[in-house]
Write a protein that holds these residues in place. Structure first.
Motif, PDB file in Angstrom:
ATOM      1  N   GLU A   1       0.851  -1.196   0.000  1.00 40.54           N
ATOM      2  CA  GLU A   1       0.000   0.000   0.000  1.00 40.54           C
ATOM      3  C   GLU A   1       0.882   1.239   0.000  1.00 40.54           C
ATOM      4  O   GLU A   1       2.028   1.197   0.441  1.00 40.54           O
ATOM      5  CB  GLU A   1      -0.852   0.043   1.281  1.00 40.54           C
ATOM      6  CG  GLU A   1      -1.878  -1.059   1.390  1.00 40.54           C
ATOM      7  CD  GLU A   1      -2.540  -1.085   2.764  1.00 40.54           C
ATOM      8  OE1 GLU A   1      -1.919  -0.575   3.731  1.00 40.54           O
ATOM      9  OE2 GLU A   1      -3.654  -1.607   2.864  1.00 40.54           O
ATOM     10  N   ILE A   2       0.291   2.330  -0.473  1.00 41.74           N
ATOM     11  CA  ILE A   2       0.925   3.630  -0.284  1.00 41.74           C
ATOM     12  C   ILE A   2      -0.085   4.561   0.380  1.00 41.74           C
ATOM     13  O   ILE A   2      -1.292   4.297   0.357  1.00 41.74           O
ATOM     14  CB  ILE A   2       1.423   4.234  -1.612  1.00 41.74           C
ATOM     15  CG1 ILE A   2       0.268   4.382  -2.607  1.00 41.74           C
ATOM     16  CG2 ILE A   2       2.543   3.426  -2.208  1.00 41.74           C
ATOM     17  CD1 ILE A   2       0.630   5.201  -3.824  1.00 41.74           C
TER      18      ILE A   2
ATOM     19  N   VAL B   1      -1.469  -1.075  -3.978  1.00 36.36           N
ATOM     20  CA  VAL B   1      -0.720  -1.068  -5.248  1.00 36.36           C
ATOM     21  C   VAL B   1      -0.340  -2.508  -5.595  1.00 36.36           C
ATOM     22  O   VAL B   1      -0.236  -3.357  -4.704  1.00 36.36           O
ATOM     23  CB  VAL B   1       0.542  -0.164  -5.167  1.00 36.36           C
ATOM     24  CG1 VAL B   1       0.143   1.302  -5.087  1.00 36.36           C
ATOM     25  CG2 VAL B   1       1.434  -0.540  -3.986  1.00 36.36           C
ATOM     26  N   PRO B   2      -0.145  -2.789  -6.912  1.00 36.83           N
ATOM     27  CA  PRO B   2       0.085  -4.185  -7.305  1.00 36.83           C
ATOM     28  C   PRO B   2       1.407  -4.772  -6.818  1.00 36.83           C
ATOM     29  O   PRO B   2       1.501  -5.976  -6.619  1.00 36.83           O
ATOM     30  CB  PRO B   2       0.037  -4.153  -8.831  1.00 36.83           C
ATOM     31  CG  PRO B   2      -0.164  -2.762  -9.250  1.00 36.83           C
ATOM     32  CD  PRO B   2      -0.320  -1.902  -8.059  1.00 36.83           C
TER      33      PRO B   2
ATOM     34  N   PRO C   1       2.817   5.725 -10.277  1.00 36.05           N
ATOM     35  CA  PRO C   1       3.553   4.826 -11.173  1.00 36.05           C
ATOM     36  C   PRO C   1       4.218   3.689 -10.392  1.00 36.05           C
ATOM     37  O   PRO C   1       5.026   3.921  -9.494  1.00 36.05           O
ATOM     38  CB  PRO C   1       4.624   5.733 -11.792  1.00 36.05           C
ATOM     39  CG  PRO C   1       4.372   7.110 -11.258  1.00 36.05           C
ATOM     40  CD  PRO C   1       3.578   6.949 -10.011  1.00 36.05           C
ATOM     41  N   VAL C   2       3.855   2.474 -10.750  1.00 33.17           N
ATOM     42  CA  VAL C   2       4.493   1.288 -10.164  1.00 33.17           C
ATOM     43  C   VAL C   2       5.410   0.725 -11.244  1.00 33.17           C
ATOM     44  O   VAL C   2       4.959   0.117 -12.198  1.00 33.17           O
ATOM     45  CB  VAL C   2       3.430   0.253  -9.729  1.00 33.17           C
ATOM     46  CG1 VAL C   2       4.104  -1.000  -9.197  1.00 33.17           C
ATOM     47  CG2 VAL C   2       2.514   0.854  -8.660  1.00 33.17           C
ATOM     48  N   THR C   3       6.707   1.009 -11.101  1.00 30.91           N
ATOM     49  CA  THR C   3       7.670   0.615 -12.133  1.00 30.91           C
ATOM     50  C   THR C   3       8.238  -0.760 -11.795  1.00 30.91           C
ATOM     51  O   THR C   3       8.001  -1.293 -10.705  1.00 30.91           O
ATOM     52  CB  THR C   3       8.821   1.648 -12.225  1.00 30.91           C
ATOM     53  OG1 THR C   3       9.661   1.497 -11.072  1.00 30.91           O
ATOM     54  CG2 THR C   3       8.297   3.074 -12.312  1.00 30.91           C
TER      55      THR C   3
ATOM     56  N   ARG D   1      -7.916   3.558 -11.376  1.00 35.04           N
ATOM     57  CA  ARG D   1      -7.899   2.728 -12.593  1.00 35.04           C
ATOM     58  C   ARG D   1      -6.443   2.497 -12.979  1.00 35.04           C
ATOM     59  O   ARG D   1      -5.648   3.431 -12.992  1.00 35.04           O
ATOM     60  CB  ARG D   1      -8.609   3.442 -13.748  1.00 35.04           C
ATOM     61  CG  ARG D   1     -10.104   3.530 -13.595  1.00 35.04           C
ATOM     62  CD  ARG D   1     -10.685   4.355 -14.734  1.00 35.04           C
ATOM     63  NE  ARG D   1     -10.455   3.734 -16.046  1.00 35.04           N
ATOM     64  CZ  ARG D   1     -10.618   4.383 -17.215  1.00 35.04           C
ATOM     65  NH1 ARG D   1     -10.992   5.633 -17.229  1.00 35.04           N
ATOM     66  NH2 ARG D   1     -10.391   3.759 -18.361  1.00 35.04           N
ATOM     67  N   TRP D   2      -6.116   1.252 -13.351  1.00 33.08           N
ATOM     68  CA  TRP D   2      -4.724   0.933 -13.673  1.00 33.08           C
ATOM     69  C   TRP D   2      -4.509   0.854 -15.182  1.00 33.08           C
ATOM     70  O   TRP D   2      -5.290   0.236 -15.894  1.00 33.08           O
ATOM     71  CB  TRP D   2      -4.309  -0.381 -13.005  1.00 33.08           C
ATOM     72  CG  TRP D   2      -4.168  -0.200 -11.516  1.00 33.08           C
ATOM     73  CD1 TRP D   2      -5.107  -0.454 -10.562  1.00 33.08           C
ATOM     74  CD2 TRP D   2      -3.036   0.341 -10.831  1.00 33.08           C
ATOM     75  NE1 TRP D   2      -4.624  -0.113  -9.318  1.00 33.08           N
ATOM     76  CE2 TRP D   2      -3.359   0.373  -9.443  1.00 33.08           C
ATOM     77  CE3 TRP D   2      -1.776   0.810 -11.230  1.00 33.08           C
ATOM     78  CZ2 TRP D   2      -2.468   0.844  -8.473  1.00 33.08           C
ATOM     79  CZ3 TRP D   2      -0.891   1.266 -10.270  1.00 33.08           C
ATOM     80  CH2 TRP D   2      -1.235   1.285  -8.908  1.00 33.08           C
ATOM     81  N   PHE D   3      -3.462   1.495 -15.639  1.00 31.02           N
ATOM     82  CA  PHE D   3      -3.066   1.502 -17.053  1.00 31.02           C
ATOM     83  C   PHE D   3      -1.647   0.918 -17.128  1.00 31.02           C
ATOM     84  O   PHE D   3      -0.881   1.023 -16.186  1.00 31.02           O
ATOM     85  CB  PHE D   3      -3.065   2.924 -17.609  1.00 31.02           C
ATOM     86  CG  PHE D   3      -4.425   3.557 -17.640  1.00 31.02           C
ATOM     87  CD1 PHE D   3      -5.140   3.626 -18.823  1.00 31.02           C
ATOM     88  CD2 PHE D   3      -5.000   4.076 -16.482  1.00 31.02           C
ATOM     89  CE1 PHE D   3      -6.401   4.210 -18.864  1.00 31.02           C
ATOM     90  CE2 PHE D   3      -6.260   4.658 -16.512  1.00 31.02           C
ATOM     91  CZ  PHE D   3      -6.967   4.726 -17.708  1.00 31.02           C
TER      92      PHE D   3
END
Ligand code: FE2
Length: 483
Positions: free
Chosen positions: A193-194, A213-214, A232-234, A273-275
């Protein structure tokens, strides 16, 4: 026994080598003429370990925060620099040696430091809420006096924000809000989580939201527009569990897409929403804004990174992973979750910046330091500065000479100026082998003709991370300095 020297490391030698001193320089020599309408303060933070690191693999991000402040007015400039006296640094000063493992790795940290937080406060330095804050992700902000740079202590906003803080919170200059995220290092069955937080202009926290977060990733930055926030989850995966078993604490996952979570600024976690975009390394954006139902993000991105290894310990080279200025467009009206990516300018860049007053709103120009001839811009130095017109692609570049190391280039508005290029561009630059550093002051409309003025600092300032400029007529300056 007193410390005697630093080990050989690309980030402890050459232009990175710490100076190990704090100074006050009341009136610096200036070559050329400082413009009369350039008046304000330029702050820069960076990593300067006071004590030689003990781990084999010293990392550029690991040194103690050293803040430099340049006060510019009436054609004159003065400067001072101070270490941020975090609890970590104070304990190490008491012991006279380095106690913490790299990135605070608990396996290699001296047991006498186990009750002290690993906070280097070395990455960014901002004015907000009337306070000067030294920031690193992974720890709370540390407040300094905006003039003397004396450390006041960790800021928790009255105990409301107790998770970590971002090194890149966004100021929305339209309303003075500071939008922040805090990551929570976590292993095991609980999903990562954040925290999303909003602090009003006066410095009062007004909003906290927990966002699942994923993956646990190194979320060095995030995006804020007028109405949305993007997380952004890089593919930079963070795992303390992996570090405890001898693996890298941060690892590049080459097959993992970069995921962008979009949420209305006034929304909740259920609105995210996740892109997805291809696996991309991305630590910094120039600016992000809305264009109708689209979010436009101008970022420095690459297909991988030389900064961290993969799960097998393999690290790619700088040449293979040069960052370029790219535009990511997220179409909120489209059924597909795809993100469109275009390359705006393919030069090797490091820290892109807009006119800060336009953060969250449309902007046209991206300023950055850039690399023409170095093999590895981070290790050898970024030898140039660049301004790109993102509408036309036209670039304006100045090369300081081979072997030069130029820091982040930032726009400094002229006193009374309001339009995007009405002002100057500032960077600290060190020339190879020189005993001095220069604060180079350019006309923001014309970098290629070279600096209008060079403020000469009579010692070498090691290359660092982020800087910010506050004009005397900006609300953030007036709020912080009137005390
Ligand atoms: Fe950064």
């Amino acid at each position: 026994m007193a410390a005697t020297n630093y080990r050989e490391s690309p980030y402890l030698t050459g232009h990175h080598r710490p100076t190990r001193m704090e100074v006050d320089a009341p009136d610096l020599f200036v070559e050329g003429e400082l413009p009369a309408d350039l008046a304000g303060v330029f702050y820069r933070n960076g990593a300067e370990p006071l004590y030689p690191p003990t781990d084999e693999d010293y990392h550029w991000f690991d040194g103690d925060g050293m803040v430099y402040a340049f006060f510019i007015e009436d054609g004159r400039a003065s400067m001072r620099n101070r270490w941020v006296r975090t609890d970590k640094l104070l304990l190490e000063m008491k012991e006279g040696r380095r106690l913490f493992g790299v990135h605070g790795n608990p396996v290699t940290t001296d047991p006498i430091a186990r009750h002290t937080r690993y906070n280097t406060a070395n990455t960014n330095i901002i004015l907000h809420g009337g306070k000067l804050l030294a920031l690193m992700e992974g720890a709370p902000p540390v407040e300094l006096d905006p003039r003397s740079l004396e450390t006041i202590g960790e800021e928790s906003y009255g105990g409301v924000i107790t998770t970590t803080f971002s090194a890149h919170p966004t100021v929305d200059h339209a309303n003075g809000e500071l939008v922040n995220i805090g990551t929570i290092a976590r292993d095991g069955d609980r999903s990562p989580e954040i925290h999303y937080e909003v602090i009003d202009f006066s410095g009062r926290p007004i909003r906290t939201e927990v966002i699942p977060v994923p993956h646990q990733s190194l979320m060095h930055t995030f995006f804020v527009t007028e109405n949305h926030v993007v997380f952004p989850v890089t593919p930079l995966d963070v795992s303390i569990k992996r570090a405890l078993s001898g693996g890298p604490i941060v690892a590049w996952m080459p097959d993992r897409p970069t995921k962008l979570g979009v949420m209305p600024r006034r929304g909740t976690a259920s609105d995210v929403r996740w892109f997805e975009v291809e696996p991309r390394h991305m630590l910094h954006q120039a600016n992000v804004w809305e264009d109708g139902h689209r979010i436009v993000a101008d970022v420095a991105a690459a297909e991988g990174t030389a900064l961290f290894p993969d799960l097998h310990g393999r690290r790619r080279s700088h040449q293979e992973t040069q960052q370029s200025l790219r535009r990511w467009t997220i179409d909120l009206a489209a059924d597909t979750g795809a993100v469109r990516e275009e390359i705006i300018n393919d030069r090797d860049i490091q820290f892109p910046r807009p006119d800060d007053r336009l953060m969250t709103r449309p902007s046209r120009y991206a300023f950055s330091n850039s690399n023409l001839n170095s093999v590895d811009g981070r290790v050898d130095g970024m030898d140039s500065v660049l301004r790109v017109d993102t509408r036309t692609g036209v670039e304006d570049l100045y090369h300081f000479g081979d072997g030069a190391a130029a820091g982040e280039l930032i726009f400094a508005p002229r006193v009374g100026g309001t339009s995007e290029l009405d002002g100057y561009a500032l960077t600290l630059v060190h020339k190879e082998g020189a005993a001095e550093t220069e604060l180079a002051v350019f006309d923001a409309r014309d970098l290629s003709s070279g600096p209008l003025a060079r403020v000469r600092i009579p010692f070498r300032i090691p290359s660092g991370f982020h800087c910010n400029y506050y004009s005397v007529d900006s609300p953030l300056y007036e709020q912080a300095m009137r005390a």
